[in-house]
Design an enzyme around this catalytic site. Structure first.
Site, short mmCIF file in Angstrom:
data_model
loop_
_atom_site.label_atom_id
_atom_site.label_comp_id
_atom_site.label_asym_id
_atom_site.label_seq_id
_atom_site.Cartn_x
_atom_site.Cartn_y
_atom_site.Cartn_z
N GLY A 187 0.36 -1.26 0.40
CA GLY A 187 -0.21 0.11 0.38
C GLY A 187 0.51 1.02 0.21
N CYS A 188 0.63 2.26 0.87
CA CYS A 188 0.65 3.66 0.48
C CYS A 188 2.55 3.19 1.48
CB CYS A 188 0.26 4.94 1.27
SG CYS A 188 0.92 6.56 1.92
N PHE A 189 3.10 3.60 0.65
CA PHE A 189 4.73 3.61 0.77
C PHE A 189 5.02 4.11 2.32
CE2 PHE A 189 6.08 6.05 -2.89
CZ PHE A 189 6.03 7.11 -2.24
N TRP A 190 4.33 5.43 2.79
CA TRP A 190 4.54 6.02 3.73
C TRP A 190 4.46 5.36 5.53
CZ3 TRP A 190 1.46 10.77 2.57
CH2 TRP A 190 1.59 11.80 1.45
#
Length: 158
Positions: free
Chosen positions: A11-14
Site C-alpha cells: 500500500g502507501c509507502f509512507w
C-alpha cells in the site's frame, strides 16, 4: 558488515517505510517504485495507475541480526495481503501487495510463507500478494523519504 536488500509493496509507502525502519537490524529504508515499465517514474506518473509500478519500500538489513523471515512476518502483519490493488482508502495497482525478491532464496521463502499463511486459516481469503523477481527499484522523490517522521507523525492509516 554484509547487508542484504528486500523490497516490499504493502500500500502507501509512507507507513510501510516507518514500520520497517523501527525493526532492529534494519540499516536503511527507501520509499520508491518498482514493477513498471517506465524509467525514472515520478509520483505523479505512478499515481495515474498506468505505469505498472507499485509503491514499495526497499529495506537494507543486516542478515546477522535480522532474518528475511522476520521481515516477511512484519510485511504480512502490517497490511491485508488478501486485497487486490487496494489497502485501506488507497486503490489502484500502485497499492498492490507485492514482494520483489532479490535471490532464489528470498523467492522460495516468500512463496513458503504465503503457503504457510494460507494453510493456517489466518485469513478468510487466500493471500493475493504477488511474488516476483526483483525489478529496477526507482527511489521516490526526496519529500517521500521518511515522510511521516519529517511531519512528526507516527503512522497513517495502515
Amino acid at each position: 558488515m554484509a547487508t542484504e536488500k528486500a523490497v516490499f509493496g504493502a500500500g502507501c509507502f509512507w507507513g510501510v517505510e516507518t514500520r520497517f525502519g523501527e525493526i532492529t537490524g534494519v540499516i536503511d529504508t527507501a520509499a520508491g517504485y518498482a514493477g513498471g515499465d517506465l524509467e525514472h517514474p515520478t509520483y505523479k506518473e505512478v499515481c495515474t495507475d498506468r505505469t505498472g509500478h507499485a509503491e514499495v519500500v526497499q529495506v537494507t538489513f543486516d542478515p546477522s541480526r535480522l532474518s528475511y523471515e522476520t521481515l516477511l512476518d512484519t510485511f504480512f502483519a502490517m497490511h491485508d495481503p488478501t486485497q487486490v490493488n487496494r489497502q485501506g482508502p488507497d486503490w489502484g495497482s500502485q497499492y498492490r501487495s507485492v514482494i520483489f525478491t532479490n535471490s532464489n532464496e528470498q523467492y522460495a521463502q516468500a512463496r513458503a510463507k504465503i503457503a504457510e499463511l494460507n494453510a493456517s486459516g489466518s485469513y478468510r481469503q487466500q493471500i493475493a500478494t504477488q511474488v516476483v523477481p526483483s525489478m529496477t527499484f526507482w527511489k521516490a522523490e526526496e519529500y517521500h523519504q521518511r515522510y511521516l517522521e519529517k511531519r512528526g507523525m507516527v503512522s497513517c492509516h495502515i
